[in-house]
Structures are given as structure tokens and as C-alpha cells.
Write a protein that holds these residues in place. Structure first.
Motif, PDB file in Angstrom:
ATOM      1  N   ASP A 154     -40.030  -9.202 -68.398  1.00 43.36           N
ATOM      2  CA  ASP A 154     -38.724  -8.538 -68.357  1.00 43.36           C
ATOM      3  C   ASP A 154     -37.583  -9.495 -68.005  1.00 43.36           C
ATOM      4  OD1 ASP A 154     -39.513  -8.883 -65.713  1.00 43.36           O
ATOM      5  OD2 ASP A 154     -38.925  -6.876 -65.081  1.00 43.36           O
ATOM      6  N   TRP A 155     -37.804 -10.791 -68.164  1.00 45.25           N
ATOM      7  CA  TRP A 155     -36.766 -11.799 -67.979  1.00 45.25           C
ATOM      8  C   TRP A 155     -36.025 -12.014 -69.299  1.00 45.25           C
ATOM      9  CZ3 TRP A 155     -38.429 -16.742 -64.895  1.00 45.25           C
ATOM     10  CH2 TRP A 155     -39.043 -16.385 -63.706  1.00 45.25           C
ATOM     11  N   ASN A 156     -34.910 -12.740 -69.246  1.00 39.19           N
ATOM     12  CA  ASN A 156     -34.280 -13.267 -70.452  1.00 39.19           C
ATOM     13  C   ASN A 156     -35.225 -14.342 -70.991  1.00 39.19           C
ATOM     14  OD1 ASN A 156     -31.474 -12.076 -70.286  1.00 39.19           O
ATOM     15  ND2 ASN A 156     -31.608 -13.097 -68.305  1.00 39.19           N
ATOM     16  N   ARG A 157     -35.501 -14.292 -72.283  1.00 39.14           N
ATOM     17  CA  ARG A 157     -36.393 -15.277 -72.880  1.00 39.14           C
ATOM     18  C   ARG A 157     -35.725 -15.885 -74.096  1.00 39.14           C
ATOM     19  NH1 ARG A 157     -41.082 -11.591 -73.603  1.00 39.14           N
ATOM     20  NH2 ARG A 157     -39.465 -10.104 -73.167  1.00 39.14           N
ATOM     21  N   VAL A 158     -35.851 -17.206 -74.201  1.00 43.94           N
ATOM     22  CA  VAL A 158     -35.189 -17.959 -75.268  1.00 43.94           C
ATOM     23  C   VAL A 158     -36.222 -18.869 -75.925  1.00 43.94           C
ATOM     24  CG1 VAL A 158     -33.408 -19.686 -75.787  1.00 43.94           C
ATOM     25  CG2 VAL A 158     -32.985 -17.938 -74.034  1.00 43.94           C
ATOM     26  N   LEU A 187     -25.337 -19.977 -74.171  1.00 38.49           N
ATOM     27  CA  LEU A 187     -25.935 -19.043 -73.208  1.00 38.49           C
ATOM     28  C   LEU A 187     -25.073 -18.894 -71.957  1.00 38.49           C
ATOM     29  CD1 LEU A 187     -29.665 -20.102 -73.555  1.00 38.49           C
ATOM     30  CD2 LEU A 187     -28.648 -17.931 -74.317  1.00 38.49           C
ATOM     31  N   GLU A 188     -24.503 -19.982 -71.498  1.00 37.08           N
ATOM     32  CA  GLU A 188     -23.642 -19.901 -70.314  1.00 37.08           C
ATOM     33  C   GLU A 188     -22.354 -19.139 -70.624  1.00 37.08           C
ATOM     34  OE1 GLU A 188     -23.255 -23.911 -68.834  1.00 37.08           O
ATOM     35  OE2 GLU A 188     -25.223 -23.812 -67.868  1.00 37.08           O
ATOM     36  N   THR A 189     -21.827 -19.302 -71.820  1.00 34.70           N
ATOM     37  CA  THR A 189     -20.588 -18.638 -72.212  1.00 34.70           C
ATOM     38  C   THR A 189     -20.788 -17.176 -72.580  1.00 34.70           C
ATOM     39  OG1 THR A 189     -19.695 -20.717 -73.027  1.00 34.70           O
ATOM     40  CG2 THR A 189     -18.656 -18.713 -73.835  1.00 34.70           C
ATOM     41  N   HIS A 190     -21.843 -16.877 -73.333  1.00 28.82           N
ATOM     42  CA  HIS A 190     -22.020 -15.540 -73.904  1.00 28.82           C
ATOM     43  C   HIS A 190     -23.057 -14.672 -73.197  1.00 28.82           C
ATOM     44  CE1 HIS A 190     -19.462 -16.569 -77.280  1.00 28.82           C
ATOM     45  NE2 HIS A 190     -20.127 -17.690 -77.394  1.00 28.82           N
ATOM     46  N   GLN A 191     -23.874 -15.256 -72.343  1.00 27.88           N
ATOM     47  CA  GLN A 191     -24.958 -14.498 -71.714  1.00 27.88           C
ATOM     48  C   GLN A 191     -24.991 -14.624 -70.190  1.00 27.88           C
ATOM     49  OE1 GLN A 191     -26.160 -12.849 -75.158  1.00 27.88           O
ATOM     50  NE2 GLN A 191     -27.108 -12.386 -73.225  1.00 27.88           N
ATOM     51  N   ASP A 192     -23.985 -15.203 -69.599  1.00 26.32           N
ATOM     52  CA  ASP A 192     -23.926 -15.365 -68.140  1.00 26.32           C
ATOM     53  C   ASP A 192     -25.067 -16.203 -67.575  1.00 26.32           C
ATOM     54  OD1 ASP A 192     -21.560 -14.266 -67.405  1.00 26.32           O
ATOM     55  OD2 ASP A 192     -22.374 -12.318 -66.825  1.00 26.32           O
ATOM     56  N   MET A 193     -25.609 -17.118 -68.361  1.00 24.80           N
ATOM     57  CA  MET A 193     -26.695 -17.937 -67.843  1.00 24.80           C
ATOM     58  C   MET A 193     -26.235 -18.852 -66.712  1.00 24.80           C
ATOM     59  SD  MET A 193     -29.453 -20.436 -69.678  1.00 24.80           S
ATOM     60  CE  MET A 193     -28.529 -21.939 -69.454  1.00 24.80           C
ATOM     61  N   ALA A 194     -24.947 -19.089 -66.611  1.00 22.47           N
ATOM     62  CA  ALA A 194     -24.437 -19.900 -65.515  1.00 22.47           C
ATOM     63  C   ALA A 194     -24.749 -19.270 -64.155  1.00 22.47           C
ATOM     64  CB  ALA A 194     -22.936 -20.122 -65.662  1.00 22.47           C
ATOM     65  N   LYS A 195     -24.974 -17.957 -64.139  1.00 20.65           N
ATOM     66  CA  LYS A 195     -25.304 -17.238 -62.905  1.00 20.65           C
ATOM     67  C   LYS A 195     -26.810 -17.122 -62.693  1.00 20.65           C
ATOM     68  CE  LYS A 195     -21.104 -14.512 -63.284  1.00 20.65           C
ATOM     69  NZ  LYS A 195     -20.548 -13.183 -63.530  1.00 20.65           N
ATOM     70  N   SER A 255     -34.996  -5.681 -67.561  1.00 24.27           N
ATOM     71  CA  SER A 255     -34.862  -5.172 -66.209  1.00 24.27           C
ATOM     72  C   SER A 255     -33.574  -5.710 -65.592  1.00 24.27           C
ATOM     73  CB  SER A 255     -36.072  -5.631 -65.379  1.00 24.27           C
ATOM     74  OG  SER A 255     -35.789  -5.605 -64.017  1.00 24.27           O
ATOM     75  N   SER A 256     -32.752  -4.829 -65.051  1.00 24.18           N
ATOM     76  CA  SER A 256     -31.519  -5.306 -64.420  1.00 24.18           C
ATOM     77  C   SER A 256     -31.822  -6.191 -63.212  1.00 24.18           C
ATOM     78  CB  SER A 256     -30.626  -4.125 -64.028  1.00 24.18           C
ATOM     79  OG  SER A 256     -31.293  -3.278 -63.122  1.00 24.18           O
ATOM     80  N   ALA A 257     -32.955  -5.983 -62.582  1.00 25.56           N
ATOM     81  CA  ALA A 257     -33.343  -6.802 -61.423  1.00 25.56           C
ATOM     82  C   ALA A 257     -33.615  -8.255 -61.822  1.00 25.56           C
ATOM     83  CB  ALA A 257     -34.576  -6.212 -60.763  1.00 25.56           C
ATOM     84  N   ASN A 258     -33.910  -8.489 -63.117  1.00 21.58           N
ATOM     85  CA  ASN A 258     -34.257  -9.840 -63.554  1.00 21.58           C
ATOM     86  C   ASN A 258     -33.259 -10.435 -64.541  1.00 21.58           C
ATOM     87  OD1 ASN A 258     -36.558 -10.152 -61.968  1.00 21.58           O
ATOM     88  ND2 ASN A 258     -37.768  -8.930 -63.386  1.00 21.58           N
ATOM     89  N   ARG A 259     -32.043  -9.946 -64.556  1.00 23.54           N
ATOM     90  CA  ARG A 259     -31.023 -10.445 -65.491  1.00 23.54           C
ATOM     91  C   ARG A 259     -30.599 -11.890 -65.215  1.00 23.54           C
ATOM     92  NH1 ARG A 259     -30.477  -6.707 -68.961  1.00 23.54           N
ATOM     93  NH2 ARG A 259     -30.085  -4.547 -68.461  1.00 23.54           N
ATOM     94  N   THR A 260     -30.897 -12.407 -64.046  1.00 21.68           N
ATOM     95  CA  THR A 260     -30.525 -13.788 -63.724  1.00 21.68           C
ATOM     96  C   THR A 260     -31.710 -14.749 -63.887  1.00 21.68           C
ATOM     97  OG1 THR A 260     -31.014 -13.492 -61.378  1.00 21.68           O
ATOM     98  CG2 THR A 260     -28.737 -13.053 -62.112  1.00 21.68           C
ATOM     99  N   LYS A 261     -32.820 -14.241 -64.428  1.00 22.91           N
ATOM    100  CA  LYS A 261     -34.014 -15.069 -64.601  1.00 22.91           C
ATOM    101  C   LYS A 261     -34.195 -15.411 -66.075  1.00 22.91           C
ATOM    102  CE  LYS A 261     -36.207 -13.092 -60.559  1.00 22.91           C
ATOM    103  NZ  LYS A 261     -37.334 -12.302 -60.052  1.00 22.91           N
ATOM    104  N   TRP A 262     -34.568 -16.661 -66.325  1.00 23.96           N
ATOM    105  CA  TRP A 262     -34.640 -17.182 -67.692  1.00 23.96           C
ATOM    106  C   TRP A 262     -35.939 -17.929 -67.924  1.00 23.96           C
ATOM    107  CZ3 TRP A 262     -30.826 -16.471 -71.340  1.00 23.96           C
ATOM    108  CH2 TRP A 262     -29.646 -15.864 -70.865  1.00 23.96           C
ATOM    109  N   TYR A 263     -36.553 -17.653 -69.071  1.00 26.89           N
ATOM    110  CA  TYR A 263     -37.711 -18.409 -69.529  1.00 26.89           C
ATOM    111  C   TYR A 263     -37.349 -19.043 -70.868  1.00 26.89           C
ATOM    112  CZ  TYR A 263     -42.098 -19.625 -71.692  1.00 26.89           C
ATOM    113  OH  TYR A 263     -43.087 -20.324 -72.331  1.00 26.89           O
TER     114      TYR A 263
END
Length: 183
Positions: free
Chosen positions: A122-126, A171-179, A34-42
């Protein structure tokens, strides 16, 4: 929507991040659907307890039935009984990854199903593969040498902190996790 495997080969030389056997840290990522949850990480940190002796650490690194907890080697993944015979693939459902064990160990928050997992489906999950033997906190510069299975002078690396740092940096470099807004 499948998780993809990321092997941090570049981090071995750059930061010294390594599994017990010296192989590169592997982790799995599934991007937000979900584009609405692209800044959320589990994050799911694979469990497995720490090894409590050099012999048990050597077994985790070099015994084919245990090395999925001490190596990123694909043969270790494929030999693990918890993956129900599902062979390694670069993209997989989280439920087929050995350390998830059909969500038994990964918990409901790793599931794609919005009914069973209304919060993070629908979050980013790692999923960070456990391969350091010391609960992700080792940062030993030296290499310990052991004998195991009739082989001698085998290396053991205790660098779990470096592994976690390498995953975060990637993740911060390649996936924008810094945001990130949620973690």
C-alpha cells in the motif's frame, strides 16, 4: 489499483533526458492505497544490463524485439515477448509491464497483495523503465551516430542519470515525494 504510465516529454527539452533512441523517459507509478503510507516510496529500477558496444546499443534502440530496453515507444512495448501479449495501456497492473515479467524481475515488493507483500503493498510504487544502455549513469551531452538495419545516421543518447533525475523531479513536483518518510 493500477499503475499509470508517465512519459516525461517535457524533460527532453528542459533537461536533455532521453532514452537511447532519443525518445522521452517513461516510468510507471501506482499511488499509495493507504493514507497512512502516502509518504512511503518503493522504487524498482528495471534491469537489463548495459549494452557493451555501439552495435548492441543500436539494437536496443532500433530492433523491434529489443527496443523496450532503449526506447519508450509504445510499439517497442507491444513487441516485447515478456509481456505475454498484453498491449500497452496508460494504466496497467505492474505484472503486465514487460520489465516486471509477472513479478519475476520486479520482486515481491511490487505486488498489490498484502499477504504476499505485507511491507509495501500500500505504498507509492514506481517502476523506472530501463532505456539508457548504461545502468542509469550516462550523462553524455554529445549524440553518437550509428547505422543499424540498413538505416544510417541514427542517434544514440547516453543520458540515464538525466532520466533518473527527471523522474525524481517529476515525483517531487507532482506527487509530493519531497515529503517522503521512507524510500
Amino acid at each position: 489499483n493500477l499503475a499509470r504510465s508517465v512519459l516525461l516529454s517535457d524533460a527532453v527539452d528542459r533537461t536533455g533526458a532521453r532514452c537511447l533512441d532519443g525518445s522521452a523517459q517513461r516510468f510507471w507509478i501506482q499511488n499509495a492505497s493507504s493514507s497512512a503510507n502516502r509518504t512511503k516510496w518503493y522504487f524498482h529500477f528495471m534491469g537489463g544490463g548495459n549494452c557493451d558496444s555501439l552495435a548492441s546499443c543500436a539494437a536496443r534502440a532500433y530492433d523491434p524485439t529489443q527496443c523496450y530496453r532503449g526506447s519508450s515507444n509504445i510499439s517497442c512495448f507491444n513487441a516485447n515477448s515478456d509481456n505475454d501479449g498484453t498491449p500497452f495501456a496508460e494504466e496497467m497492473d505492474f505484472l503486465n509491464i514487460p520489465c516486471i515479467n509477472g513479478a519475476r524481475w520486479g520482486g515481491g515488493l511490487i505486488l498489490n497483495d498484502p499477504v504476499r507483500n505485507p511491507l509495501t503493498h500500500d505504498w507509492n510504487r514506481v517502476e523506472i523503465q530501463y532505456c539508457d544502455g548504461a545502468n542509469y549513469i550516462g550523462n553524455n551531452e554529445t549524440v553518437t551516430r550509428v547505422s543499424y538495419g540498413g538505416r544510417h545516421d541514427l542517434p544514440l543518447y547516453f543520458r540515464g542519470k538525466r532520466n533518473v533525475d527527471a523522474v525524481r523531479d517529476w515525483l517531487e513536483t507532482h506527487q509530493d515525494m519531497a515529503k517522503r518518510s521512507h524510500i
